[in-house]
Design a protein around this motif. Structure first.
Motif, PDB file in Angstrom:
ATOM      1  N   VAL A  79       3.865 -33.706  13.568  1.00  0.00           N
ATOM      2  CA  VAL A  79       2.511 -34.161  13.845  1.00  0.00           C
ATOM      3  C   VAL A  79       1.667 -33.951  12.589  1.00  0.00           C
ATOM      4  O   VAL A  79       1.717 -32.890  11.972  1.00  0.00           O
ATOM      5  CB  VAL A  79       1.915 -33.385  15.039  1.00  0.00           C
ATOM      6  N   GLY A  80       0.901 -34.969  12.230  1.00  0.00           N
ATOM      7  CA  GLY A  80      -0.007 -34.854  11.095  1.00  0.00           C
ATOM      8  C   GLY A  80      -1.399 -34.473  11.549  1.00  0.00           C
ATOM      9  O   GLY A  80      -1.765 -34.665  12.715  1.00  0.00           O
ATOM     10  N   LEU A  81      -2.169 -33.926  10.617  1.00  0.00           N
ATOM     11  CA  LEU A  81      -3.536 -33.511  10.903  1.00  0.00           C
ATOM     12  C   LEU A  81      -4.497 -34.195   9.949  1.00  0.00           C
ATOM     13  O   LEU A  81      -4.181 -34.377   8.770  1.00  0.00           O
ATOM     14  CB  LEU A  81      -3.672 -31.991  10.745  1.00  0.00           C
ATOM     15  N   VAL A  82      -5.663 -34.555  10.457  1.00  0.00           N
ATOM     16  CA  VAL A  82      -6.719 -35.129   9.632  1.00  0.00           C
ATOM     17  C   VAL A  82      -7.987 -34.325   9.883  1.00  0.00           C
ATOM     18  O   VAL A  82      -8.340 -34.048  11.033  1.00  0.00           O
ATOM     19  CB  VAL A  82      -6.953 -36.619   9.954  1.00  0.00           C
ATOM     20  N   VAL A  83      -8.658 -33.968   8.793  1.00  0.00           N
ATOM     21  CA  VAL A  83      -9.922 -33.238   8.855  1.00  0.00           C
ATOM     22  C   VAL A  83     -11.029 -34.204   8.442  1.00  0.00           C
ATOM     23  O   VAL A  83     -11.014 -34.722   7.326  1.00  0.00           O
ATOM     24  CB  VAL A  83      -9.907 -32.015   7.923  1.00  0.00           C
ATOM     25  N   VAL A  84     -11.967 -34.438   9.352  1.00  0.00           N
ATOM     26  CA  VAL A  84     -13.098 -35.317   9.087  1.00  0.00           C
ATOM     27  C   VAL A  84     -14.350 -34.445   9.014  1.00  0.00           C
ATOM     28  O   VAL A  84     -14.690 -33.765   9.981  1.00  0.00           O
ATOM     29  CB  VAL A  84     -13.268 -36.383  10.187  1.00  0.00           C
ATOM     30  N   SER A  85     -14.989 -34.466   7.853  1.00  0.00           N
ATOM     31  CA  SER A  85     -16.171 -33.642   7.657  1.00  0.00           C
ATOM     32  C   SER A  85     -17.190 -34.392   6.826  1.00  0.00           C
ATOM     33  O   SER A  85     -16.840 -35.263   6.035  1.00  0.00           O
ATOM     34  CB  SER A  85     -15.785 -32.341   6.946  1.00  0.00           C
ATOM     35  N   HIS A  86     -18.436 -33.994   6.968  1.00  0.00           N
ATOM     36  CA  HIS A  86     -19.487 -34.542   6.121  1.00  0.00           C
ATOM     37  C   HIS A  86     -19.375 -34.018   4.698  1.00  0.00           C
ATOM     38  O   HIS A  86     -19.890 -34.624   3.769  1.00  0.00           O
ATOM     39  CB  HIS A  86     -20.856 -34.175   6.696  1.00  0.00           C
ATOM     40  N   ASP A 127     -16.158 -32.351  12.210  1.00  0.00           N
ATOM     41  CA  ASP A 127     -17.247 -31.376  12.237  1.00  0.00           C
ATOM     42  C   ASP A 127     -18.397 -31.848  13.120  1.00  0.00           C
ATOM     43  O   ASP A 127     -18.403 -31.561  14.303  1.00  0.00           O
ATOM     44  CB  ASP A 127     -17.681 -30.928  10.838  1.00  0.00           C
ATOM     45  N   LEU A 128     -19.341 -32.575  12.623  1.00  0.00           N
ATOM     46  CA  LEU A 128     -20.567 -32.898  13.351  1.00  0.00           C
ATOM     47  C   LEU A 128     -20.608 -34.326  13.876  1.00  0.00           C
ATOM     48  O   LEU A 128     -19.783 -35.154  13.497  1.00  0.00           O
ATOM     49  CB  LEU A 128     -21.772 -32.675  12.426  1.00  0.00           C
ATOM     50  N   GLY A 129     -21.623 -34.622  14.669  1.00  0.00           N
ATOM     51  CA  GLY A 129     -21.816 -35.875  15.385  1.00  0.00           C
ATOM     52  C   GLY A 129     -21.289 -37.153  14.777  1.00  0.00           C
ATOM     53  O   GLY A 129     -20.460 -37.827  15.372  1.00  0.00           O
ATOM     54  N   SER A 130     -21.774 -37.540  13.597  1.00  0.00           N
ATOM     55  CA  SER A 130     -21.336 -38.828  13.068  1.00  0.00           C
ATOM     56  C   SER A 130     -19.901 -38.789  12.557  1.00  0.00           C
ATOM     57  O   SER A 130     -19.280 -39.838  12.398  1.00  0.00           O
ATOM     58  CB  SER A 130     -22.289 -39.355  11.991  1.00  0.00           C
ATOM     59  N   ALA A 131     -19.359 -37.606  12.347  1.00  0.00           N
ATOM     60  CA  ALA A 131     -17.932 -37.520  12.031  1.00  0.00           C
ATOM     61  C   ALA A 131     -17.121 -37.968  13.245  1.00  0.00           C
ATOM     62  O   ALA A 131     -16.086 -38.628  13.104  1.00  0.00           O
ATOM     63  CB  ALA A 131     -17.544 -36.100  11.623  1.00  0.00           C
ATOM     64  N   VAL A 132     -17.598 -37.629  14.429  1.00  0.00           N
ATOM     65  CA  VAL A 132     -16.944 -38.070  15.662  1.00  0.00           C
ATOM     66  C   VAL A 132     -17.042 -39.595  15.758  1.00  0.00           C
ATOM     67  O   VAL A 132     -16.054 -40.265  16.058  1.00  0.00           O
ATOM     68  CB  VAL A 132     -17.579 -37.395  16.901  1.00  0.00           C
ATOM     69  N   LEU A 133     -18.216 -40.126  15.481  1.00  0.00           N
ATOM     70  CA  LEU A 133     -18.386 -41.583  15.525  1.00  0.00           C
ATOM     71  C   LEU A 133     -17.478 -42.281  14.516  1.00  0.00           C
ATOM     72  O   LEU A 133     -16.863 -43.305  14.822  1.00  0.00           O
ATOM     73  CB  LEU A 133     -19.839 -41.958  15.255  1.00  0.00           C
ATOM     74  N   SER A 134     -17.359 -41.725  13.315  1.00  0.00           N
ATOM     75  CA  SER A 134     -16.480 -42.317  12.297  1.00  0.00           C
ATOM     76  C   SER A 134     -15.023 -42.258  12.732  1.00  0.00           C
ATOM     77  O   SER A 134     -14.269 -43.210  12.524  1.00  0.00           O
ATOM     78  CB  SER A 134     -16.650 -41.608  10.950  1.00  0.00           C
ATOM     79  N   ALA A 135     -14.626 -41.156  13.338  1.00  0.00           N
ATOM     80  CA  ALA A 135     -13.249 -41.036  13.820  1.00  0.00           C
ATOM     81  C   ALA A 135     -12.976 -42.041  14.932  1.00  0.00           C
ATOM     82  O   ALA A 135     -11.921 -42.681  14.958  1.00  0.00           O
ATOM     83  CB  ALA A 135     -12.973 -39.612  14.289  1.00  0.00           C
ATOM     84  N   GLU A 136     -13.936 -42.189  15.843  1.00  0.00           N
ATOM     85  CA  GLU A 136     -13.771 -43.178  16.917  1.00  0.00           C
ATOM     86  C   GLU A 136     -13.684 -44.593  16.343  1.00  0.00           C
ATOM     87  O   GLU A 136     -12.849 -45.392  16.768  1.00  0.00           O
ATOM     88  CB  GLU A 136     -14.927 -43.079  17.911  1.00  0.00           C
ATOM     89  N   SER A 167      -9.689 -34.579  18.587  1.00  0.00           N
ATOM     90  CA  SER A 167      -9.835 -33.263  19.203  1.00  0.00           C
ATOM     91  C   SER A 167     -11.269 -32.758  19.152  1.00  0.00           C
ATOM     92  O   SER A 167     -11.896 -32.758  18.092  1.00  0.00           O
ATOM     93  CB  SER A 167      -8.937 -32.260  18.478  1.00  0.00           C
ATOM     94  N   PRO A 168     -11.785 -32.276  20.283  1.00  0.00           N
ATOM     95  CA  PRO A 168     -13.108 -31.662  20.302  1.00  0.00           C
ATOM     96  C   PRO A 168     -13.084 -30.196  19.860  1.00  0.00           C
ATOM     97  O   PRO A 168     -14.083 -29.497  19.956  1.00  0.00           O
ATOM     98  CB  PRO A 168     -13.537 -31.796  21.768  1.00  0.00           C
ATOM     99  N   ALA A 169     -11.958 -29.729  19.355  1.00  0.00           N
ATOM    100  CA  ALA A 169     -11.789 -28.330  18.959  1.00  0.00           C
ATOM    101  C   ALA A 169     -12.721 -27.962  17.804  1.00  0.00           C
ATOM    102  O   ALA A 169     -13.147 -28.828  17.034  1.00  0.00           O
ATOM    103  CB  ALA A 169     -10.344 -28.090  18.530  1.00  0.00           C
ATOM    104  N   PRO A 170     -13.010 -26.673  17.654  1.00  0.00           N
ATOM    105  CA  PRO A 170     -13.785 -26.226  16.500  1.00  0.00           C
ATOM    106  C   PRO A 170     -13.003 -26.535  15.222  1.00  0.00           C
ATOM    107  O   PRO A 170     -11.780 -26.372  15.188  1.00  0.00           O
ATOM    108  CB  PRO A 170     -13.946 -24.727  16.721  1.00  0.00           C
ATOM    109  N   LEU A 171     -13.705 -26.981  14.196  1.00  0.00           N
ATOM    110  CA  LEU A 171     -13.034 -27.481  12.995  1.00  0.00           C
ATOM    111  C   LEU A 171     -12.139 -26.439  12.335  1.00  0.00           C
ATOM    112  O   LEU A 171     -10.940 -26.664  12.174  1.00  0.00           O
ATOM    113  CB  LEU A 171     -14.063 -28.007  11.994  1.00  0.00           C
ATOM    114  N   VAL A 172     -12.675 -25.315  11.937  1.00  0.00           N
ATOM    115  CA  VAL A 172     -11.888 -24.348  11.155  1.00  0.00           C
ATOM    116  C   VAL A 172     -10.860 -23.642  12.028  1.00  0.00           C
ATOM    117  O   VAL A 172      -9.663 -23.640  11.721  1.00  0.00           O
ATOM    118  CB  VAL A 172     -12.808 -23.332  10.448  1.00  0.00           C
ATOM    119  N   GLU A 173     -11.323 -23.036  13.112  1.00  0.00           N
ATOM    120  CA  GLU A 173     -10.400 -22.298  13.976  1.00  0.00           C
ATOM    121  C   GLU A 173      -9.343 -23.220  14.572  1.00  0.00           C
ATOM    122  O   GLU A 173      -8.170 -22.871  14.659  1.00  0.00           O
ATOM    123  CB  GLU A 173     -11.168 -21.608  15.112  1.00  0.00           C
TER     124      GLU A 173
END
Length: 139
Positions: free
Chosen positions: A4-11, A70-79, A96-102
């Motif tokens: 499984v790959g992971l992608v981190v979307v952040s501002h 991370d924050l709101g528009s990151a969710v919109l960009s991912a969607e 994932s709605p999980a906390p970014l770092v943890e």
């Protein structure tokens, strides 16, 4: 072996890179595919759906991808990024709605161990549990 790959979307590119560096420290001698889609094209703060879609495509080995944001528009960009993928690829992605770092740290560890997309996403969601337990918060 596909994983499984992971992608981190952040501002913030710096924030995303630091989170990935922390997660990789938990994987001595092991690897897992982690991509960052962070910051604006001008190196400022922001998110870009096309960058998210490209990151998803680059880590998708066929076993799926878990995207942490991370924050709101990151969710919109991912969607929005999901709209750029074909149906088959889209079906393998979990936002994932999980906390970014943890969430990223836990997800990276289980992904490196060969866990399924569902198990990687579930581990990310457990990311806050240790902090909640220590601070006495029920959630």
């Amino acid at each position: 072996m596909a994983r499984v790959g992971l992608v981190v979307v952040s501002h913030s590119r710096a924030l995303a890179d630091a989170a990935v560096a922390l997660a990789r420290q938990m994987l001595p001698g092991r690897e897992t595919a982690i991509e960052v889609a962070a910051g604006a094209a001008d190196q400022g703060l922001g998110t870009d759906a096309t960058a998210v879609a490209a990151a998803v495509a680059s880590v998708d080995s066929g076993d799926g991808v878990v995207v942490l944001m991370d924050l709101g528009s990151a969710v919109l960009s991912a969607e929005m990024a999901l709209e750029f993928l074909d149906d088959e690829a889209r079906s393998r992605v979990v936002l994932s709605p999980a906390p970014l770092v943890e969430g990223l740290v836990g997800a990276a560890v289980v992904a490196a161990g060969g866990a399924s997309r569902e198990d990687v996403a579930a581990e990310a969601m457990r990311g806050l549990a240790p902090k909640q337990a220590q601070l006495g918060e029920a959630g």
